[in-house]
Enzyme design. Structure first.
Site, PDB file in Angstrom:
ATOM      1  N   LYS A   9       0.719   4.220  -2.509  1.00  0.00           N
ATOM      2  CA  LYS A   9       0.362   5.544  -2.086  1.00  0.00           C
ATOM      3  C   LYS A   9       1.816   6.434  -3.238  1.00  0.00           C
ATOM      4  O   LYS A   9       1.699   7.352  -3.538  1.00  0.00           O
ATOM      5  CB  LYS A   9      -0.110   5.835  -1.150  1.00  0.00           C
ATOM      6  CG  LYS A   9      -0.555   4.995  -1.208  1.00  0.00           C
ATOM      7  CD  LYS A   9      -2.314   5.782  -2.184  1.00  0.00           C
ATOM      8  CE  LYS A   9      -3.405   5.218  -1.589  1.00  0.00           C
ATOM      9  NZ  LYS A   9      -4.111   5.743  -2.427  1.00  0.00           N
ATOM     10  N   TYR A  26       1.223  -1.247  -0.292  1.00  0.00           N
ATOM     11  CA  TYR A  26      -0.237  -0.008   0.051  1.00  0.00           C
ATOM     12  C   TYR A  26       0.845   1.215  -0.132  1.00  0.00           C
ATOM     13  O   TYR A  26       0.857   1.947  -0.462  1.00  0.00           O
ATOM     14  CB  TYR A  26      -0.820  -0.216   1.154  1.00  0.00           C
ATOM     15  CG  TYR A  26      -1.894   0.587   1.690  1.00  0.00           C
ATOM     16  CD1 TYR A  26      -3.390   1.192   0.362  1.00  0.00           C
ATOM     17  CD2 TYR A  26      -1.504   1.975   1.869  1.00  0.00           C
ATOM     18  CE1 TYR A  26      -3.646   2.059   0.638  1.00  0.00           C
ATOM     19  CE2 TYR A  26      -2.796   3.149   2.679  1.00  0.00           C
ATOM     20  CZ  TYR A  26      -3.707   3.012   1.669  1.00  0.00           C
ATOM     21  OH  TYR A  26      -4.246   3.883   1.656  1.00  0.00           O
TER      22      TYR A  26
END
Length: 250
Positions: A157, A153
């Site tokens: 991002k 993640y």
């Protein structure tokens, strides 16, 4: 009415931050396409927006499917005549420590966050370039700075920040602003599910999040929606290539 008569697509808008963003844009005059992979969530939220006398249609689809994304953008243009705003909000988490991550954990997160944003942006910018106007708001996260148990993640991002800055350089000549918001701890179904997965009471989880903020509280979806609204409006017309951290300070 800061986005009066503008047409917006918000991905992952069936719940949480995406739902709050779609509603906020509609409240400020936009005609909104509510996207979500869940047809039930997309349809119910679009209906809820219309019940307030605002304009919205649902277009449920998987944004990692290029053909589906093409159809969604085409539907927006056919319905409302143009496309002005794209909010790349859709996201998933598959949290685990690095040595426990599976190929599917990695690929799913990369595909939704990066490939999905790429497909949506590539289709939307065709119309924005032609009309020499557009606002693209991508969703990064404070996890881009590093967060235990979120290697996939955090990487995705962080990638969206480079995605944002590069697009701003390429599309600026066409009067298209590209920015990103990076939320901190926001009270959503996703954070509630994270707490459950960790075996932590959600209220305790929120208290921990509040302790990390100089404001002494956690964020609400509306806090992020307001930041997106600003970046999607002409009030931010001289802002591009930026990442706005909405985290209540640290």
């Amino acid at each position: 009415m800061r986005v009066q008569n503008k047409v917006a697509i918000v991905t992952g808008a069936g719940r949480g931050i995406g739902a709050a963003t779609a509603l906020r844009l509609a409240q400020e005059g936009a005609q909104v396409v509510v996207n979500d992979i869940s047809a039930e969530n997309a349809e119910s939220h679009a209906a809820a927006i219309r019940e307030q006398g605002l304009e919205a249609i649902a277009f449920p689809c998987d944004i990692t499917d290029r053909a589906a994304v093409q159809a969604m953008v085409q539907q927006a243009v056919e319905t409302y005549g143009r496309l002005d705003i794209l909010v790349n909000n859709a996201g998933v988490v598959r949290d685990n420590l690095a040595h426990k991550l599976t190929d599917d954990d990695w690929d799913t997160v990369m595909n939704v966050h990066l490939k999905g944003a790429f497909y949506c942006t590539q289709e939307a910018q065709k119309h924005m370039v032609a009309q020499k106007y557009g606002k693209i708001v991508n969703f990064s996260s404070t996890s881009a700075l590093g967060n235990r148990g979120q290697l996939n993640y955090a990487t995705a991002k962080a990638g969206l920040q480079g995605f944002t800055k590069t697009l701003a350089i390429e599309l600026g000549r066409y009067n298209i602003n590209v920015n990103a918001v990076a939320p901190g701890f926001i009270e959503t179904d996703m954070t509630r599910e994270t707490a459950a997965r960790m075996g932590v009471d959600f209220e305790q989880f929120k208290e921990y999040g509040a302790q990390q903020s100089v404001l002494g509280r956690t964020g609400k979806p509306e806090d992020i929606a307001n930041a997106v609204l600003f970046l999607a409006s002409d009030e931010a017309s001289f802002i591009t290539g930026q990442v706005l951290y909405v985290r209540g300070g640290i």
